[in-house]
Design a protein around this motif. Structure first.
Motif, PDB file in Angstrom:
ATOM      1  N   MET A  49     -53.832  48.728  40.024  1.00 21.87           N
ATOM      2  CA  MET A  49     -52.494  48.712  39.439  1.00 21.87           C
ATOM      3  C   MET A  49     -52.108  50.096  38.928  1.00 21.87           C
ATOM      4  N   LEU A  50     -53.027  50.783  38.294  1.00 19.70           N
ATOM      5  CA  LEU A  50     -52.742  52.130  37.793  1.00 19.70           C
ATOM      6  C   LEU A  50     -52.452  53.092  38.938  1.00 19.70           C
ATOM      7  N   ARG A  51     -53.127  52.906  40.057  1.00 23.04           N
ATOM      8  CA  ARG A  51     -52.880  53.759  41.213  1.00 23.04           C
ATOM      9  C   ARG A  51     -51.535  53.440  41.866  1.00 23.04           C
ATOM     10  N   VAL A  52     -51.086  52.194  41.734  1.00 23.48           N
ATOM     11  CA  VAL A  52     -49.798  51.797  42.309  1.00 23.48           C
ATOM     12  C   VAL A  52     -48.639  52.361  41.501  1.00 23.48           C
ATOM     13  N   LEU A  53     -48.780  52.406  40.182  1.00 21.42           N
ATOM     14  CA  LEU A  53     -47.691  52.888  39.327  1.00 21.42           C
ATOM     15  C   LEU A  53     -47.392  54.353  39.613  1.00 21.42           C
ATOM     16  N   PRO A  54     -46.133  54.731  39.587  1.00 18.72           N
ATOM     17  CA  PRO A  54     -45.759  56.100  39.979  1.00 18.72           C
ATOM     18  C   PRO A  54     -46.486  57.193  39.207  1.00 18.72           C
ATOM     19  N   TYR A  55     -46.662  56.991  37.898  1.00 16.25           N
ATOM     20  CA  TYR A  55     -47.315  58.015  37.076  1.00 16.25           C
ATOM     21  C   TYR A  55     -48.760  57.646  36.736  1.00 16.25           C
ATOM     22  N   HIS A  56     -49.298  56.606  37.369  1.00 18.25           N
ATOM     23  CA  HIS A  56     -50.696  56.199  37.213  1.00 18.25           C
ATOM     24  C   HIS A  56     -51.087  55.973  35.753  1.00 18.25           C
ATOM     25  N   GLY A  57     -50.171  55.372  34.988  1.00 17.01           N
ATOM     26  CA  GLY A  57     -50.448  55.100  33.577  1.00 17.01           C
ATOM     27  C   GLY A  57     -50.167  56.284  32.682  1.00 17.01           C
ATOM     28  N   GLY A  58     -49.409  57.248  33.166  1.00 17.10           N
ATOM     29  CA  GLY A  58     -49.155  58.457  32.382  1.00 17.10           C
ATOM     30  C   GLY A  58     -48.025  58.335  31.387  1.00 17.10           C
ATOM     31  N   THR A  59     -47.307  57.214  31.363  1.00 21.19           N
ATOM     32  CA  THR A  59     -46.230  57.009  30.396  1.00 21.19           C
ATOM     33  C   THR A  59     -46.528  55.759  29.579  1.00 21.19           C
ATOM     34  N   TRP A  60     -45.863  55.633  28.445  1.00 17.91           N
ATOM     35  CA  TRP A  60     -46.138  54.482  27.589  1.00 17.91           C
ATOM     36  C   TRP A  60     -45.695  53.180  28.252  1.00 17.91           C
ATOM     37  N   VAL A  61     -44.639  53.242  29.045  1.00 20.77           N
ATOM     38  CA  VAL A  61     -44.190  52.043  29.749  1.00 20.77           C
ATOM     39  C   VAL A  61     -45.269  51.570  30.713  1.00 20.77           C
ATOM     40  N   GLU A  62     -45.887  52.496  31.418  1.00 23.52           N
ATOM     41  CA  GLU A  62     -46.914  52.123  32.378  1.00 23.52           C
ATOM     42  C   GLU A  62     -48.202  51.664  31.685  1.00 23.52           C
ATOM     43  N   VAL A  63     -48.486  52.187  30.522  1.00 18.62           N
ATOM     44  CA  VAL A  63     -49.641  51.702  29.756  1.00 18.62           C
ATOM     45  C   VAL A  63     -49.430  50.243  29.367  1.00 18.62           C
ATOM     46  N   ALA A 412     -35.606  51.093  36.214  1.00 21.15           N
ATOM     47  CA  ALA A 412     -34.374  51.700  35.721  1.00 21.15           C
ATOM     48  C   ALA A 412     -34.577  53.182  35.405  1.00 21.15           C
ATOM     49  N   GLN A 413     -35.721  53.518  34.819  1.00 25.12           N
ATOM     50  CA  GLN A 413     -35.988  54.928  34.517  1.00 25.12           C
ATOM     51  C   GLN A 413     -36.030  55.779  35.784  1.00 25.12           C
ATOM     52  N   LEU A 414     -36.641  55.246  36.832  1.00 21.80           N
ATOM     53  CA  LEU A 414     -36.744  56.003  38.078  1.00 21.80           C
ATOM     54  C   LEU A 414     -35.409  56.083  38.802  1.00 21.80           C
ATOM     55  N   ALA A 415     -34.564  55.048  38.656  1.00 20.76           N
ATOM     56  CA  ALA A 415     -33.307  55.017  39.397  1.00 20.76           C
ATOM     57  C   ALA A 415     -32.157  55.693  38.666  1.00 20.76           C
ATOM     58  N   LEU A 416     -32.131  55.619  37.346  1.00 22.66           N
ATOM     59  CA  LEU A 416     -30.966  56.069  36.592  1.00 22.66           C
ATOM     60  C   LEU A 416     -31.151  57.417  35.912  1.00 22.66           C
ATOM     61  N   PHE A 417     -32.393  57.830  35.717  1.00 17.40           N
ATOM     62  CA  PHE A 417     -32.622  59.065  34.982  1.00 17.40           C
ATOM     63  C   PHE A 417     -33.366  60.060  35.861  1.00 17.40           C
ATOM     64  N   PRO A 418     -33.152  61.343  35.619  1.00 16.57           N
ATOM     65  CA  PRO A 418     -33.916  62.342  36.386  1.00 16.57           C
ATOM     66  C   PRO A 418     -35.406  62.235  36.073  1.00 16.57           C
ATOM     67  N   ILE A 419     -36.216  62.536  37.071  1.00 20.03           N
ATOM     68  CA  ILE A 419     -37.660  62.445  36.916  1.00 20.03           C
ATOM     69  C   ILE A 419     -38.135  63.429  35.859  1.00 20.03           C
ATOM     70  N   ASP A 420     -38.928  62.927  34.914  1.00 19.72           N
ATOM     71  CA  ASP A 420     -39.480  63.753  33.841  1.00 19.72           C
ATOM     72  C   ASP A 420     -40.893  64.171  34.242  1.00 19.72           C
ATOM     73  N   LEU A 432     -46.403  66.242  36.029  1.00 14.09           N
ATOM     74  CA  LEU A 432     -46.888  64.923  36.420  1.00 14.09           C
ATOM     75  C   LEU A 432     -45.970  64.410  37.527  1.00 14.09           C
ATOM     76  N   TRP A 433     -46.501  64.401  38.745  1.00 15.00           N
ATOM     77  CA  TRP A 433     -45.698  64.023  39.905  1.00 15.00           C
ATOM     78  C   TRP A 433     -45.773  62.512  40.131  1.00 15.00           C
ATOM     79  N   PRO A 434     -44.616  61.862  40.251  1.00 11.74           N
ATOM     80  CA  PRO A 434     -44.649  60.440  40.586  1.00 11.74           C
ATOM     81  C   PRO A 434     -45.086  60.243  42.031  1.00 11.74           C
ATOM     82  N   GLU A 435     -45.921  59.216  42.236  1.00  7.99           N
ATOM     83  CA  GLU A 435     -46.387  58.901  43.579  1.00  7.99           C
ATOM     84  C   GLU A 435     -46.094  57.437  43.882  1.00  7.99           C
TER      85      GLU A 435
END
Length: 706
Positions: A49-63, A412-420, A432-435
């Motif tokens: 699951m962590l590998r599937v997430l764009p930031y691999h758990g690098g944001t609080w939302v993904e944690v 929504a973060q990926l679609a509406l806001f610029p990538i951080d 931190l590159w989204p994958e």
């Protein structure tokens, strides 16, 4: 009811019981293996699951997403491995450690029986249907030739006089029909304390010492006579056992919803029950009905005190059965689930609305177990896990809802806001590159779906291996039934998720609950379905619209949850329809073994002859006043209340009833009249002397003329 004794030595009859028995090392071995399988699989899935997430758990939302995923995945894995375990045990001929395998048939047959009370607590149940079921149990037990060891007790908590007057009259009719006077008893509490558990506790205080064992039934329970006899003999042979629980099958379903639940129970339940019994062994749970308990041990150790906390955790325990099993285990006794005890049945709620109404009560009761699990000393670890399992049965829904919410936030973060590239919680020097890894996402989704639905396939294979598919309509029809049940389960899952989430929130806020009798027969009306399912339908429409706005691919991903919510009202109405269920039955779809070869106890319930036919258009209260034999019976069950002031008050109510009819009285006033033998007898004689042009005179003329 006393405090639990130390578990080093407990008396059961004349046998000293010590908990250090051989099955415990096997139970611990099995539980450790189950934990390794569940936690190991969950760890691997969470890494994926962590590998599937764009930031691999690098944001609080993904944690948060990964944490919720791990909890929910582990919850699913427990069910999956329990079913697999049950499949393997059944494939190898059964669990040699079970109670039933310890004693050969000759030993069982030679074991004498002991005095046993069969109790049925009821509360505003359909009287005729309920007592016809009890009549079938009585007759089936009579056929065994061991009826003299059993007595039956109907324990009523009904408040409506129209209901409990019918209960009393139907009980008397049943006693006359069966010749059961002195063996079939009726008692109604006038003060309803602590719901069903209080009803049973009141029985134990008054009459518990009459019987060595007590078999507890629900109003919809059915049990075969041979099963009842076998349970008593197992208890006689196993003095360490305090509670022996059967695995009730679901029967008598008519609506499509009930027949789906019935099919799922009869096909899938043997696997789950066998696996659960193999893991729990002597630390099983008590489900509150279709079980036998050792009366003296239960009375001494299983008293339920009110919770001393605040809010939800204060007051009477609503879901008492798991707690009573834990108390029994704490006292040194064993609690066993025995799936091989067949011909033990219950009924399913006829509609989604009725099941959700029941779940609302259960959600609050199960959440109360959190206090017991965390604060009560001396409980067995397995019973604490049983509490946790019951809590997760409802907590899983809001966790799933939160998972969907945070998934939407991530999209929504990926679609509406610029990538951080440098989020606040990222401390690295490099961006931190989204994958995006769709291959891994599909693999993870497929494995999760496989875990959810593999037990259904295993259950079908189990029926194939044991040559039971004929009982389910044959190979093709049984497979079509599994597919239909699976599709309906997918449709119901989001609806239940939203409802259970609301129930958990209501329980945590300690919202009050009304306790009512269960509906056994009525269909859901369109108006009721639209009102109750409106929040879910609006949520589904809003979420799918927002998903389309964010990304068409995310919209497609949302459909398995959104579509069932949007269609919740028509789904609820359609599933409640009896014609739909019976139509599929005629086609051989959703067929169960009891419909193919019904046991005698079920055949007896097909006798639809009313225990107490109505006389003309009289209500039960009017029958109690006008019919001499009925009046005499009710007077014999009522009490005489001395006291001049009380008698004058009751006589005033009775005179008003005589002058204007019972319609002018409240339900409470009618109850008070019927509970006083002197007043009820006076009203009977006064009604028979009424002038022909009065209210009671006209009623009497219709009876005499009819």
């Amino acid at each position: 009811m006393g405090q639990p004794c130390e578990p080093s030595a407990v008396k059961a009859g004349s046998v000293s019981v010590r908990p250090g028995v051989r099955w415990r090392w096997m139970a611990n071995t099995r539980r450790i293996l189950l934990a390794i399988l569940v936690l190991g699989q969950t760890f691997i899935a969470t890494v994926f699951m962590l590998r599937v997430l764009p930031y691999h758990g690098g944001t609080w939302v993904e944690v948060v997403l990964a944490s919720l995923f791990a909890i929910l995945y582990a919850w699913i894995a427990v069910g999956f491995w329990t079913a697999v375990w049950g499949f393997m045990v059944r494939l190898t001929g059964g669990d040699r450690w079970s109670l039933a395998r310890r004693h050969p048939p000759a030993e069982m047959a030679a074991t004498p029986l002991a005095s046993t009370a069969i109790v049925m607590p009821i509360y505003h149940e359909p009287v005729q249907r309920t007592l016809r079921g009890l009549r079938a149990i009585y007759r089936d037990l009579e056929r065994t030739g061991h009826l003299e060891h059993f007595e039956f007790h109907i324990l009523s908590d009904s408040r409506d006089p129209e209901v409990w007057l019918e209960e009393q009259a139907a009980w008397q009719s049943l006693c006359d029909e069966l010749g059961a006077s002195g063996r079939l008893f009726y008692r109604r509490r006038t003060v309803n304390l602590n719901y069903k558990s209080g009803n049973v506790a009141d029985f134990f205080r008054r009459w518990g010492r009459r019987s060595r064992y007590t078999i507890v039934l629900d109003a919809d329970s059915l049990m075969g006579g041979d099963t009842l006899v076998r349970m008593v003999r197992l208890m006689e042979l196993e003095p360490r056992v305090g509670i022996l629980q059967t695995n009730p099958g679901v029967v008598r379903g008519c609506s499509l919803f009930a027949r789906i639940q019935q099919f799922a129970n009869r096909l899938y339940s043997p696997l789950f029950a066998t696996g659960l019994a193999a893991v729990q062994m002597g630390d099983a749970a008590f489900w509150g009905h279709n079980a036998i308990i050792r009366t003296e041990a239960f009375m001494e150790h299983c008293g339920l005190r009110k919770l001393p906390g605040a809010g939800l955790f204060r007051g009477p325990i609503l879901s008492h059965d798991f707690v009573e099993a834990a108390w029994m285990g704490r006292a040194g006794y064993e609690v066993w689930l025995e799936p091989s005890l067949a011909v033990s049945y219950e009924e399913s709620p006829p509609s989604l609305a009725d099941e959700l109404s029941r779940d609302r009560r259960w959600a609050k009761g199960n959440l109360q177990h959190l206090w017991v699990m965390l604060t009560v000393p001396g409980l067995r670890f397995a019973h604490r896990m049983a509490f946790f399992n019951g809590i997760m049965g409802y907590i899983a829904s809001p966790l799933w809802l939160l998972f969907l919410v945070f998934t939407t936030v991530e999209a929504a973060q990926l679609a509406l806001f610029p990538i951080d590239y440098f989020p606040e919680d990222h401390s690295g020097l490099y961006p931190l590159w989204p994958e995006w890894r769709p291959g891994l996402a599909i693999t993870l989704a497929l494995t999760t779906v496989a875990m959810l639905f593999a037990p259904k396939l295993l259950a079908w294979l189990d029926a194939l291996v044991h040559r039971r598919l004929t009982d389910f309509g044959g190979t093709v029809r049984s497979l079509l039934s599994v597919i239909l049940e699976t599709l309906i389960s997918v449709m119901l899952a989001p609806i239940k998720m939203l409802s259970h989430s609301a129930y958990v929130l209501g329980a945590l806020l300690n919202l009050s609950l009304s306790w009512a009798g269960q509906n056994r027969t009525e269909e859901t009306r369109w108006r009721d379905a639209l009102i109750t399912q409106a929040p879910g339908m609006v949520t589904g429409l809003g979420w799918s619209a927002f998903a389309w706005y964010l990304d068409p691919l995310f919209f497609i991903w949302s459909l398995p949850v959104a579509v069932p919510l949007i269609l919740a009202a028509p789904t609820a109405v359609w599933l409640s329809r009896v014609w739909a269920g019976l139509g599929l039955r005629r086609l051989g779809i959703l067929r169960t073994p009891e419909e193919t070869s019904p046991p005698s106890v079920l055949t007896d319930t097909a006798d639809e002859q009313a225990l107490l036919p109505r006389l003309g258009q009289l209500t039960r209260f009017e029958e109690a006043v006008l019919l001499p034999e009925v009046n005499a019976m009710h007077c014999s069950l009522a009490r005489s209340h001395p006291g001049r002031l009380r008698q004058e008050t009751l006589r005033g109510v009775a005179k008003r009833c005589l002058a204007e009819g019972p319609g002018v009285l409240s339900r409470s006033e009618l109850s008070h009249l019927c509970r006083d033998s002197d007043t009820l007898a006076w009203l009977h004689h006064a009604a028979w002397r009424s002038d022909p042009d009065t209210w009671w005179g006209r009623k009497l003329a219709s009876v005499v003329g009819g």
